[in-house]
Motif scaffolding. Sequence first.
Motif, PDB file in Angstrom:
ATOM      1  N   ALA A  43       5.900   2.745  11.601  1.00 43.96           N
ATOM      2  CA  ALA A  43       5.413   3.617  10.540  1.00 43.96           C
ATOM      3  C   ALA A  43       4.323   4.535  11.080  1.00 43.96           C
ATOM      4  CB  ALA A  43       4.867   2.776   9.395  1.00 43.96           C
ATOM      5  N   GLN A  44       4.365   5.797  10.646  1.00 42.05           N
ATOM      6  CA  GLN A  44       3.346   6.775  11.003  1.00 42.05           C
ATOM      7  C   GLN A  44       2.340   6.875   9.869  1.00 42.05           C
ATOM      8  OE1 GLN A  44       3.245   8.512  13.932  1.00 42.05           O
ATOM      9  NE2 GLN A  44       4.975   7.279  14.604  1.00 42.05           N
ATOM     10  N   LEU A  45       1.104   7.163  10.239  1.00 45.84           N
ATOM     11  CA  LEU A  45       0.077   7.327   9.221  1.00 45.84           C
ATOM     12  C   LEU A  45       0.353   8.586   8.407  1.00 45.84           C
ATOM     13  CD1 LEU A  45      -3.105   6.499  11.303  1.00 45.84           C
ATOM     14  CD2 LEU A  45      -2.039   5.087   9.558  1.00 45.84           C
ATOM     15  N   MET A  46       0.072   8.508   7.140  1.00 51.13           N
ATOM     16  CA  MET A  46       0.228   9.672   6.282  1.00 51.13           C
ATOM     17  C   MET A  46      -0.923  10.640   6.533  1.00 51.13           C
ATOM     18  SD  MET A  46       2.901   9.726   4.379  1.00 51.13           S
ATOM     19  CE  MET A  46       2.452  10.837   3.082  1.00 51.13           C
ATOM     20  N   PRO A  47      -0.643  11.921   6.585  1.00 49.98           N
ATOM     21  CA  PRO A  47      -1.736  12.878   6.797  1.00 49.98           C
ATOM     22  C   PRO A  47      -2.618  12.971   5.554  1.00 49.98           C
ATOM     23  CG  PRO A  47       0.335  14.020   6.443  1.00 49.98           C
ATOM     24  CD  PRO A  47       0.663  12.568   6.523  1.00 49.98           C
ATOM     25  N   PHE A  48      -3.862  13.366   5.776  1.00 49.42           N
ATOM     26  CA  PHE A  48      -4.802  13.539   4.674  1.00 49.42           C
ATOM     27  C   PHE A  48      -4.575  14.928   4.086  1.00 49.42           C
ATOM     28  CE2 PHE A  48      -7.059  10.591   7.527  1.00 49.42           C
ATOM     29  CZ  PHE A  48      -7.132   9.509   6.669  1.00 49.42           C
TER      30      PHE A  48
END
Length: 96
Positions: A43-48
């Motif tokens: 899983a990739q981090l969600m952008p802010f």
Amino acid sequence: MFNYSVATNYYIMKLQKKQEERLQKMIEEEEIRMLRKEMVPKAQLMPFFDRPFLPQRSSRPLTMPKEPSFGNVHSTCWTCVFNNQHYLYHINHAHA
């Protein structure tokens, strides 16, 4: 007797070939299994979206290009570089 020995050799070669193919297939299957373990999607981090990334300008001073100095051309005598093995040549050699 000759036919029997030829048939036996042929049978042994056939068995060896099957064994090599079986071994090769096992090796390939193991490699595929290892690749599948390594290629598990992560899983990739969600952008802010509320705080987008804005790159900041560097605080270092700008690099100014220098003018080339062609007056230092004769600092390396290429005849000396290519004739490095002739020590007496270096002693008596005068740079122009």
